[in-house]
Design a protein around this motif. Structure first.
Motif, PDB file in Angstrom:
ATOM      1  N   LEU A  36      59.056 -19.422   4.206  1.00  0.00           N
ATOM      2  CA  LEU A  36      60.118 -18.770   3.731  1.00  0.00           C
ATOM      3  C   LEU A  36      60.734 -18.093   4.782  1.00  0.00           C
ATOM      4  O   LEU A  36      60.128 -17.722   5.789  1.00  0.00           O
ATOM      5  CB  LEU A  36      59.664 -17.665   2.518  1.00  0.00           C
ATOM      6  CG  LEU A  36      59.186 -18.151   1.307  1.00  0.00           C
ATOM      7  CD1 LEU A  36      58.600 -17.347   0.554  1.00  0.00           C
ATOM      8  CD2 LEU A  36      60.535 -18.672   0.608  1.00  0.00           C
ATOM      9  N   LEU A  37      62.006 -17.922   4.860  1.00  0.00           N
ATOM     10  CA  LEU A  37      63.217 -17.404   5.698  1.00  0.00           C
ATOM     11  C   LEU A  37      63.425 -16.056   5.081  1.00  0.00           C
ATOM     12  O   LEU A  37      63.601 -15.902   3.495  1.00  0.00           O
ATOM     13  CB  LEU A  37      63.967 -18.082   6.269  1.00  0.00           C
ATOM     14  CG  LEU A  37      63.540 -19.371   6.929  1.00  0.00           C
ATOM     15  CD1 LEU A  37      64.825 -20.198   7.151  1.00  0.00           C
ATOM     16  CD2 LEU A  37      62.678 -19.009   8.054  1.00  0.00           C
ATOM     17  N   LEU A  38      63.927 -14.879   5.589  1.00  0.00           N
ATOM     18  CA  LEU A  38      64.598 -13.952   5.046  1.00  0.00           C
ATOM     19  C   LEU A  38      65.769 -14.266   4.223  1.00  0.00           C
ATOM     20  O   LEU A  38      66.097 -13.761   3.242  1.00  0.00           O
ATOM     21  CB  LEU A  38      65.017 -12.906   6.410  1.00  0.00           C
ATOM     22  CG  LEU A  38      63.941 -12.197   6.968  1.00  0.00           C
ATOM     23  CD1 LEU A  38      64.553 -11.101   7.934  1.00  0.00           C
ATOM     24  CD2 LEU A  38      62.994 -11.397   5.808  1.00  0.00           C
ATOM     25  N   GLY A  39      66.495 -15.343   4.753  1.00  0.00           N
ATOM     26  CA  GLY A  39      67.744 -15.719   3.895  1.00  0.00           C
ATOM     27  C   GLY A  39      67.339 -16.550   2.752  1.00  0.00           C
ATOM     28  O   GLY A  39      68.569 -16.830   1.931  1.00  0.00           O
ATOM     29  N   ASP A  40      66.069 -16.693   2.143  1.00  0.00           N
ATOM     30  CA  ASP A  40      65.902 -17.524   1.071  1.00  0.00           C
ATOM     31  C   ASP A  40      65.499 -16.437   0.055  1.00  0.00           C
ATOM     32  O   ASP A  40      65.594 -16.615  -1.197  1.00  0.00           O
ATOM     33  CB  ASP A  40      64.324 -18.130   1.118  1.00  0.00           C
ATOM     34  CG  ASP A  40      64.304 -19.099   2.092  1.00  0.00           C
ATOM     35  OD1 ASP A  40      63.330 -19.498   2.647  1.00  0.00           O
ATOM     36  OD2 ASP A  40      65.414 -19.764   2.409  1.00  0.00           O
ATOM     37  N   SER A  41      66.058 -14.945   0.252  1.00  0.00           N
ATOM     38  CA  SER A  41      65.968 -14.134  -0.646  1.00  0.00           C
ATOM     39  C   SER A  41      67.435 -14.337  -1.482  1.00  0.00           C
ATOM     40  O   SER A  41      68.299 -14.347  -1.143  1.00  0.00           O
ATOM     41  CB  SER A  41      66.045 -12.707  -0.113  1.00  0.00           C
ATOM     42  OG  SER A  41      64.875 -12.318   0.742  1.00  0.00           O
ATOM     43  N   ALA A  42      67.034 -14.363  -2.750  1.00  0.00           N
ATOM     44  CA  ALA A  42      68.073 -14.879  -3.836  1.00  0.00           C
ATOM     45  C   ALA A  42      67.551 -14.916  -5.309  1.00  0.00           C
ATOM     46  O   ALA A  42      66.398 -14.469  -5.584  1.00  0.00           O
ATOM     47  CB  ALA A  42      68.852 -16.282  -3.446  1.00  0.00           C
ATOM     48  N   LEU A  43      68.418 -14.904  -6.207  1.00  0.00           N
ATOM     49  CA  LEU A  43      68.137 -15.260  -7.610  1.00  0.00           C
ATOM     50  C   LEU A  43      68.029 -16.771  -7.754  1.00  0.00           C
ATOM     51  O   LEU A  43      68.983 -17.360  -7.539  1.00  0.00           O
ATOM     52  CB  LEU A  43      69.380 -14.843  -8.477  1.00  0.00           C
ATOM     53  CG  LEU A  43      68.858 -14.761  -9.810  1.00  0.00           C
ATOM     54  CD1 LEU A  43      67.514 -14.008 -10.362  1.00  0.00           C
ATOM     55  CD2 LEU A  43      70.223 -14.118 -10.800  1.00  0.00           C
ATOM     56  N   TYR A  44      67.055 -17.272  -8.185  1.00  0.00           N
ATOM     57  CA  TYR A  44      66.904 -18.708  -8.546  1.00  0.00           C
ATOM     58  C   TYR A  44      67.015 -19.092  -9.839  1.00  0.00           C
ATOM     59  O   TYR A  44      66.171 -18.756 -10.629  1.00  0.00           O
ATOM     60  CB  TYR A  44      65.414 -19.246  -7.704  1.00  0.00           C
ATOM     61  CG  TYR A  44      65.509 -19.106  -6.128  1.00  0.00           C
ATOM     62  CD1 TYR A  44      65.188 -18.234  -5.463  1.00  0.00           C
ATOM     63  CD2 TYR A  44      65.853 -20.231  -5.511  1.00  0.00           C
ATOM     64  CE1 TYR A  44      65.128 -18.064  -4.064  1.00  0.00           C
ATOM     65  CE2 TYR A  44      65.882 -20.289  -4.346  1.00  0.00           C
ATOM     66  CZ  TYR A  44      65.603 -19.216  -3.649  1.00  0.00           C
ATOM     67  OH  TYR A  44      65.809 -19.109  -2.107  1.00  0.00           O
ATOM     68  N   LEU A  45      67.871 -19.763 -10.224  1.00  0.00           N
ATOM     69  CA  LEU A  45      68.076 -20.187 -11.659  1.00  0.00           C
ATOM     70  C   LEU A  45      67.849 -21.779 -11.826  1.00  0.00           C
ATOM     71  O   LEU A  45      67.875 -22.586 -11.117  1.00  0.00           O
ATOM     72  CB  LEU A  45      69.811 -20.134 -11.754  1.00  0.00           C
ATOM     73  CG  LEU A  45      70.249 -18.656 -11.683  1.00  0.00           C
ATOM     74  CD1 LEU A  45      71.745 -18.507 -11.353  1.00  0.00           C
ATOM     75  CD2 LEU A  45      69.823 -17.864 -12.841  1.00  0.00           C
ATOM     76  N   CYS A  46      67.448 -21.669 -13.105  1.00  0.00           N
ATOM     77  CA  CYS A  46      67.035 -22.974 -13.722  1.00  0.00           C
ATOM     78  C   CYS A  46      68.046 -23.373 -14.817  1.00  0.00           C
ATOM     79  O   CYS A  46      68.331 -22.411 -15.545  1.00  0.00           O
ATOM     80  CB  CYS A  46      65.708 -23.172 -14.166  1.00  0.00           C
ATOM     81  SG  CYS A  46      64.992 -24.427 -15.204  1.00  0.00           S
ATOM     82  N   ALA A  47      68.762 -24.441 -14.893  1.00  0.00           N
ATOM     83  CA  ALA A  47      69.437 -25.021 -15.899  1.00  0.00           C
ATOM     84  C   ALA A  47      68.967 -26.220 -16.366  1.00  0.00           C
ATOM     85  O   ALA A  47      68.543 -26.974 -15.690  1.00  0.00           O
ATOM     86  CB  ALA A  47      70.997 -25.046 -15.377  1.00  0.00           C
ATOM     87  N   SER A  48      69.032 -26.241 -17.620  1.00  0.00           N
ATOM     88  CA  SER A  48      68.504 -27.586 -18.395  1.00  0.00           C
ATOM     89  C   SER A  48      69.691 -28.129 -19.293  1.00  0.00           C
ATOM     90  O   SER A  48      70.572 -27.439 -19.821  1.00  0.00           O
ATOM     91  CB  SER A  48      67.563 -27.355 -19.422  1.00  0.00           C
ATOM     92  OG  SER A  48      67.876 -26.544 -20.526  1.00  0.00           O
ATOM     93  N   SER A  49      69.809 -29.418 -19.496  1.00  0.00           N
ATOM     94  CA  SER A  49      70.731 -30.190 -19.968  1.00  0.00           C
ATOM     95  C   SER A  49      70.120 -31.655 -20.563  1.00  0.00           C
ATOM     96  O   SER A  49      69.067 -31.780 -20.244  1.00  0.00           O
ATOM     97  CB  SER A  49      71.918 -30.548 -19.127  1.00  0.00           C
ATOM     98  OG  SER A  49      71.198 -31.129 -18.097  1.00  0.00           O
ATOM     99  N   LEU A  50      71.026 -32.272 -21.466  1.00  0.00           N
ATOM    100  CA  LEU A  50      70.496 -33.488 -22.037  1.00  0.00           C
ATOM    101  C   LEU A  50      71.176 -34.272 -21.458  1.00  0.00           C
ATOM    102  O   LEU A  50      72.517 -34.436 -21.296  1.00  0.00           O
ATOM    103  CB  LEU A  50      71.018 -33.300 -23.462  1.00  0.00           C
ATOM    104  CG  LEU A  50      70.141 -34.498 -24.339  1.00  0.00           C
ATOM    105  CD1 LEU A  50      68.760 -34.660 -24.254  1.00  0.00           C
ATOM    106  CD2 LEU A  50      70.790 -34.262 -25.715  1.00  0.00           C
ATOM    107  N   ASP A  51      70.499 -35.367 -20.990  1.00  0.00           N
ATOM    108  CA  ASP A  51      71.057 -36.338 -19.998  1.00  0.00           C
ATOM    109  C   ASP A  51      72.082 -37.215 -20.816  1.00  0.00           C
ATOM    110  O   ASP A  51      73.111 -37.577 -20.149  1.00  0.00           O
ATOM    111  CB  ASP A  51      70.030 -37.265 -19.307  1.00  0.00           C
ATOM    112  CG  ASP A  51      70.882 -38.265 -18.322  1.00  0.00           C
ATOM    113  OD1 ASP A  51      70.815 -39.251 -18.513  1.00  0.00           O
ATOM    114  OD2 ASP A  51      71.436 -37.849 -17.518  1.00  0.00           O
ATOM    115  N   ARG A  52      72.186 -37.153 -22.225  1.00  0.00           N
ATOM    116  CA  ARG A  52      72.979 -38.289 -22.726  1.00  0.00           C
ATOM    117  C   ARG A  52      74.277 -37.966 -23.155  1.00  0.00           C
ATOM    118  O   ARG A  52      74.648 -37.696 -24.449  1.00  0.00           O
ATOM    119  CB  ARG A  52      72.345 -38.518 -24.142  1.00  0.00           C
ATOM    120  CG  ARG A  52      70.992 -39.741 -23.966  1.00  0.00           C
ATOM    121  CD  ARG A  52      70.411 -40.060 -25.010  1.00  0.00           C
ATOM    122  NE  ARG A  52      70.156 -38.937 -26.468  1.00  0.00           N
ATOM    123  CZ  ARG A  52      69.093 -38.581 -26.571  1.00  0.00           C
ATOM    124  NH1 ARG A  52      68.088 -38.682 -25.489  1.00  0.00           N
ATOM    125  NH2 ARG A  52      68.916 -37.407 -27.233  1.00  0.00           N
TER     126      ARG A  52
END
Lengths: 113, 116
Positions: free
Chosen positions: A81-97
């Motif tokens: 980890l670097l200081l610049g990795d500080s952030a909000l990490y978002l997960c998004a889901s979807s349906l491939d079809r």
């Protein structure tokens, strides 16, 4: 019908450490995308998982890796980890079809000190 | 809660007025666009979408306009309410090679402040 869930909510790590973030997609969704959102910016695409494989990656180094499990849940791992990795990490889901809308989770706020 | 977008452009409107938020996109190949609302401490929430074969789409109190000639999107919110206060992002869907795989590329965002 459960939406996208992420854990943990907040996390504080030290430079050089490793972190694992988790995501459970919306019920019925099979595709998970991860985004990094720095303060004051829009989300940036990290990578997408479908059928347990990384389908595409954004402009992020190999320190960022992931995994998708048979139940479609996913993990994001960040090494060294670097200081610049500080952030909000978002997960998004979807349906491939062919359903385009991506549903976002609440995010994990990572602080690297 | 966590503050999103400390240095974003800000639009201030009075409660009851109409709001217009603008966005420029970059990829001529984009065929689908979405507006998201992000409240402090939360993930982006879908508001409305539009496909590239349309110029206008209306939802409940919201309208999205698409001008492909100048690669411009706008989000209009009618009768703006205090609950509309948030950061608004436009996003364009970028195909990831063949098939249906795609990613979203987000604009820089606009903070909407509703005053009473």
């Amino acid at each position: 019908d459960a939406g996208v869930t992420q854990s943990p909510t907040h996390l504080i790590k030290t430079r050089g450490q490793q972190v694992t973030l988790r995501c459970s997609p919306k019920s019925g969704h099979d595709t998970v995308s991860w985004y990094q959102q720095a303060l004051g910016q829009g989300p940036q695409f990290i990578f997408q998982y479908y059928e347990e494989e990384e389908r595409q990656r954004g402009n992020f180094p190999d320190r960022f890796s992931g995994h998708q499990f048979p139940n479609y849940s996913s993990e994001l791992n960040v090494n060294a980890l670097l200081l610049g990795d500080s952030a909000l990490y978002l997960c998004a889901s979807s349906l491939d079809r062919g359903v385009y809308e991506q549903y976002f989770g609440p995010g994990t706020r990572l602080t690297v000190t | 809660g966590e503050s999103v977008g400390l240095h974003l452009p800000t639009l201030s409107v009075q409660e009851g007025d109409n709001s217009i938020i603008n966005c420029a996109y970059s990829n001529s190949a984009s065929d689908y666009f979405i507006w998201y609302k992000q409240e402090s401490g939360k993930g982006p929430q879908f508001i409305i979408d539009i496909r590239s074969n349309m110029d206008k789409r209306q939802g409940q109190r919201v309208t999205v306009l698409l001008n492909k000639t100048v690669k411009h999107l706008s989000l209009q919110i009618a009768a703006t309410q205090p609950g509309d206060s948030a950061v608004y992002f436009c996003a364009e869907k970028i195909p990831l090679g063949a098939g249906t795989a795609s990613k979203l590329t987000f604009g820089t965002g606009t903070r909407l402040q509703v005053t009473l």
